[in-house]
Enzyme design. Sequence first.
Site, PDB file in Angstrom:
ATOM      1  N   ARG A   1       0.866  -1.142  -0.123  1.00 37.68           N
ATOM      2  CA  ARG A   1       0.010   0.141  -0.048  1.00 37.68           C
ATOM      3  C   ARG A   1       0.833   1.384   0.090  1.00 37.68           C
ATOM      4  O   ARG A   1       0.315   2.374  -0.447  1.00 37.68           O
ATOM      5  CB  ARG A   1      -0.979   0.017   1.178  1.00 37.68           C
ATOM      6  CG  ARG A   1      -2.051  -0.903   1.197  1.00 37.68           C
ATOM      7  CD  ARG A   1      -3.068  -0.778   2.392  1.00 37.68           C
ATOM      8  NE  ARG A   1      -3.907  -1.909   2.398  1.00 37.68           N
ATOM      9  CZ  ARG A   1      -3.743  -2.948   3.117  1.00 37.68           C
ATOM     10  NH1 ARG A   1      -2.619  -2.964   3.773  1.00 37.68           N
ATOM     11  NH2 ARG A   1      -4.641  -3.954   3.304  1.00 37.68           N
TER      12      ARG A   1
ATOM     13  N   HIS B   1       9.907 -22.874   6.572  1.00 36.31           N
ATOM     14  CA  HIS B   1      11.131 -22.653   6.126  1.00 36.31           C
ATOM     15  C   HIS B   1      12.068 -23.853   6.743  1.00 36.31           C
ATOM     16  O   HIS B   1      13.254 -24.118   6.395  1.00 36.31           O
ATOM     17  CB  HIS B   1      11.653 -21.398   6.845  1.00 36.31           C
ATOM     18  CG  HIS B   1      11.839 -21.061   8.277  1.00 36.31           C
ATOM     19  ND1 HIS B   1      10.967 -20.705   9.131  1.00 36.31           N
ATOM     20  CD2 HIS B   1      13.170 -21.056   8.761  1.00 36.31           C
ATOM     21  CE1 HIS B   1      11.279 -20.622  10.171  1.00 36.31           C
ATOM     22  NE2 HIS B   1      12.719 -20.991  10.228  1.00 36.31           N
TER      23      HIS B   1
ATOM     24  N   ASP C   1       2.520 -21.282  16.204  1.00 32.82           N
ATOM     25  CA  ASP C   1       3.913 -20.905  15.799  1.00 32.82           C
ATOM     26  C   ASP C   1       4.803 -21.866  15.498  1.00 32.82           C
ATOM     27  O   ASP C   1       5.616 -21.705  14.300  1.00 32.82           O
ATOM     28  CB  ASP C   1       4.231 -19.692  16.913  1.00 32.82           C
ATOM     29  CG  ASP C   1       5.583 -18.944  16.243  1.00 32.82           C
ATOM     30  OD1 ASP C   1       5.300 -18.384  15.082  1.00 32.82           O
ATOM     31  OD2 ASP C   1       6.584 -18.810  16.671  1.00 32.82           O
TER      32      ASP C   1
ATOM     33  N   LYS D   1      16.122 -26.137   5.763  1.00 39.70           N
ATOM     34  CA  LYS D   1      17.525 -26.024   6.496  1.00 39.70           C
ATOM     35  C   LYS D   1      18.071 -27.477   5.867  1.00 39.70           C
ATOM     36  O   LYS D   1      17.587 -28.548   6.186  1.00 39.70           O
ATOM     37  CB  LYS D   1      17.101 -26.342   8.072  1.00 39.70           C
ATOM     38  CG  LYS D   1      16.666 -25.052   8.474  1.00 39.70           C
ATOM     39  CD  LYS D   1      16.374 -25.026  10.103  1.00 39.70           C
ATOM     40  CE  LYS D   1      15.538 -23.814  10.678  1.00 39.70           C
ATOM     41  NZ  LYS D   1      16.215 -22.588  11.030  1.00 39.70           N
TER      42      LYS D   1
ATOM     43  N   HIS E   1       6.427 -26.424  12.213  1.00 43.73           N
ATOM     44  CA  HIS E   1       8.000 -27.047  12.122  1.00 43.73           C
ATOM     45  C   HIS E   1       8.112 -28.139  12.921  1.00 43.73           C
ATOM     46  O   HIS E   1       8.958 -29.118  12.558  1.00 43.73           O
ATOM     47  CB  HIS E   1       8.923 -25.958  13.019  1.00 43.73           C
ATOM     48  CG  HIS E   1       8.859 -24.578  12.411  1.00 43.73           C
ATOM     49  ND1 HIS E   1       8.548 -24.228  11.004  1.00 43.73           N
ATOM     50  CD2 HIS E   1       8.857 -23.321  12.836  1.00 43.73           C
ATOM     51  CE1 HIS E   1       8.379 -22.904  10.819  1.00 43.73           C
ATOM     52  NE2 HIS E   1       8.759 -22.316  11.996  1.00 43.73           N
TER      53      HIS E   1
ATOM     54  N   GLU F   1      14.211 -21.728  22.162  1.00 44.09           N
ATOM     55  CA  GLU F   1      14.824 -20.296  21.666  1.00 44.09           C
ATOM     56  C   GLU F   1      15.238 -19.447  22.779  1.00 44.09           C
ATOM     57  O   GLU F   1      14.592 -19.516  23.932  1.00 44.09           O
ATOM     58  CB  GLU F   1      13.903 -19.558  20.799  1.00 44.09           C
ATOM     59  CG  GLU F   1      13.363 -20.318  19.553  1.00 44.09           C
ATOM     60  CD  GLU F   1      12.265 -19.486  18.722  1.00 44.09           C
ATOM     61  OE1 GLU F   1      12.898 -18.675  17.907  1.00 44.09           O
ATOM     62  OE2 GLU F   1      11.139 -19.797  19.068  1.00 44.09           O
TER      63      GLU F   1
ATOM     64  N   LYS G   1       9.869 -20.031  24.181  1.00 45.07           N
ATOM     65  CA  LYS G   1      10.892 -18.661  23.765  1.00 45.07           C
ATOM     66  C   LYS G   1      11.306 -18.398  25.177  1.00 45.07           C
ATOM     67  O   LYS G   1      10.944 -18.712  26.218  1.00 45.07           O
ATOM     68  CB  LYS G   1       9.693 -17.544  23.590  1.00 45.07           C
ATOM     69  CG  LYS G   1       9.450 -17.964  21.948  1.00 45.07           C
ATOM     70  CD  LYS G   1       9.061 -16.430  21.199  1.00 45.07           C
ATOM     71  CE  LYS G   1       8.731 -17.069  19.620  1.00 45.07           C
ATOM     72  NZ  LYS G   1       9.882 -17.279  18.852  1.00 45.07           N
TER      73      LYS G   1
ATOM     74  N   LYS H   1       3.344 -19.015   6.350  1.00 40.23           N
ATOM     75  CA  LYS H   1       2.761 -19.190   7.699  1.00 40.23           C
ATOM     76  C   LYS H   1       2.252 -17.985   8.282  1.00 40.23           C
ATOM     77  O   LYS H   1       2.921 -17.085   8.049  1.00 40.23           O
ATOM     78  CB  LYS H   1       3.597 -20.226   8.521  1.00 40.23           C
ATOM     79  CG  LYS H   1       4.669 -19.417   8.902  1.00 40.23           C
ATOM     80  CD  LYS H   1       5.516 -20.402   9.984  1.00 40.23           C
ATOM     81  CE  LYS H   1       5.083 -20.153  11.250  1.00 40.23           C
ATOM     82  NZ  LYS H   1       5.618 -19.441  12.225  1.00 40.23           N
TER      83      LYS H   1
HETATM   84  C1  BG6 Z   1       9.283 -18.878  12.951  1.00 40.52           C
HETATM   85  C2  BG6 Z   1       8.400 -18.332  14.105  1.00 40.52           C
HETATM   86  O1  BG6 Z   1       8.306 -19.716  12.132  1.00 40.52           O
HETATM   87  O2  BG6 Z   1      10.261 -19.575  13.105  1.00 40.52           O
HETATM   88  C3  BG6 Z   1       9.477 -17.712  15.046  1.00 40.52           C
HETATM   89  O3  BG6 Z   1       7.230 -17.612  13.856  1.00 40.52           O
HETATM   90  C4  BG6 Z   1      10.498 -18.397  15.420  1.00 40.52           C
HETATM   91  O4  BG6 Z   1       8.665 -17.315  16.121  1.00 40.52           O
HETATM   92  C5  BG6 Z   1      11.149 -18.934  14.129  1.00 40.52           C
HETATM   93  O5  BG6 Z   1      11.370 -17.831  16.096  1.00 40.52           O
HETATM   94  C6  BG6 Z   1      12.565 -19.894  14.503  1.00 40.52           C
HETATM   95  O6  BG6 Z   1      13.222 -19.973  13.440  1.00 40.52           O
HETATM   96  P1  BG6 Z   1      14.643 -20.740  13.325  1.00 40.52           P
HETATM   97  O7  BG6 Z   1      14.865 -20.745  11.675  1.00 40.52           O
HETATM   98  O8  BG6 Z   1      15.154 -19.393  13.865  1.00 40.52           O
HETATM   99  O9  BG6 Z   1      14.653 -21.791  14.239  1.00 40.52           O
END
Ligand code: BG6
Length: 500
Positions: A58, A188, A245, A192, A250, A226, A350, A158
């Site tokens: 936008r 993603h 999340d 990896k 994942h 994390e 987290k 996502k």
């Molecule tokens: C994302 C989440 O999909 O993956 C994040 O939304 C998370 O909250 C991240 O921090 C972790 O990805 P990676 O590649 O750092 O393990």
Amino acid sequence: MNQNPLAAGLQIAREPHPFTIVIFGASGDLTRKKLIPALYSLFLNESISNFNIVGFARRKWDDEDFRKIVLGIINNSLLSKTNENLKKEFLRKVFFISSNFESTGGYAEIENRFQKPLNRIYYLATPPTAYTTIIEKLGETGLSKERDTGFSRIIVEKPFGRDLQSAHELNRVLSRHFDEQQIYRIDHYLGKETVQNIMVFRFGNGIYEPVWNNRFIDNIQITVAETEGVGTRGNYYEKSGAIRDIVQNHMMQLLCLVAMEPPIDLDPDSIRDEKVKVLKSIKPIPYEKLEAETVRAQYSRGIVDGVEVPGYKEEANVSEDSTTETYVAMRLFIDSWRWAGIPFYLRTGKRLTRRLTEIAIQFKNPPHLLFKNWTASSPVPNNLIMRIQPDEAITLHFNSKVPGYSTEMRPVNMTFTYGSTFGEEPPEAYERLLLDVMSGDSTLFTRRDEIESAWSFITEIIEGWKRLGAKELHHYRAGSSGPEEAKLLLARDGRRWRKL
Ligand code: BG6
């Protein structure tokens, strides 16, 4: 027929057909943090050369404004020190369409301005609330159609839905305008290297598969820990929580790769068929067992890496009385011949003490404990650890005799580390995945039934939690290894989490 780089010998350096990539939501975080750096890196290593990058958002920007933004992104990235001429050449391929997502004007501009190359990739990098509008508009304006002269592909970021019903609805809208082979649902984690290596490790070697089952394995632990908090993503995270999340996508993918049967070949659908079978055979966790089988928790104020950090409720854009979980642990079972009776323990959080993603496969003790009277350090069960990140490695722990006259044994290990063995950094997940879309390889993307099967298991848990209310939300100190309740989840089985 999709090209498949795995089948072709894991070649990543492929020059795909010329293409135009349209990034919806080009003013957002994902474009800045991941997409532009990935595209620039692919350009630098000559994986792509003939392309247009079209930002669509936008903001009242024109091409030049967007080029300045893109240059800023590059200059702030690890690739900032690259040749200025290369930067200029890259920027000449960058354009901007200023439009909202509802009106057809912006879509007409895609059609009119970017006739060459006619291969188009649409990247949905907007908040998910805009997905349906964009998909419908791409359909109405004919941009979704594959033509003889060019392909049309869509990448969906996502979160893909927030429960089974919304994921199903999003799939329905997508399938009205795109065929399944045009759709790339991104996770993603699948980009990896270490995640891709799970399949190679299991099925490219002869010695592991015979013991990869409930006769030899005692339990499997999957950890995604994390140290980061929610940062600036409070708005998003409040609606998501750790289960949506990380667990739904994942962790379910990691579970699939570690538990799946060998596919019949490397065709993307053969692999995804096997993953779907895993997801469909996870035993649902009924409401009555939810408190015993799952733990949800939220971080409170604490110290991470020596720095005092706020609690979740004190983060920006987070409600003061939020009951969103930032930590999930659960025990699940896969109802199959191979895995019957074997617990899979999953945990993610987290603001934990350490960043670590790993899969730990713990083997059973030998049937006869011959050395039980030996002294000192007690024998530990054999553990195979796949360290996804950081310090990517695979380690096997086993017991060894301590040299000398004593009758003592001690746990030792054999380790393979990616860094020292291959001596080069693996490509960023987004680079690999973008290149796969450009080449038409959907192996590392989630199929419709796969995503819905994962949601089916997760939605029942989310609904159960809702019924239980806030009473089952536990707390843990930022910088700790998680809530006490998660320890109990394993302690009652006579087991312990691996140390974080
Ligand atoms: C994302 C989440 O999909 O993956 C994040 O939304 C998370 O909250 C991240 O921090 C972790 O990805 P990676 O590649 O750092 O393990």
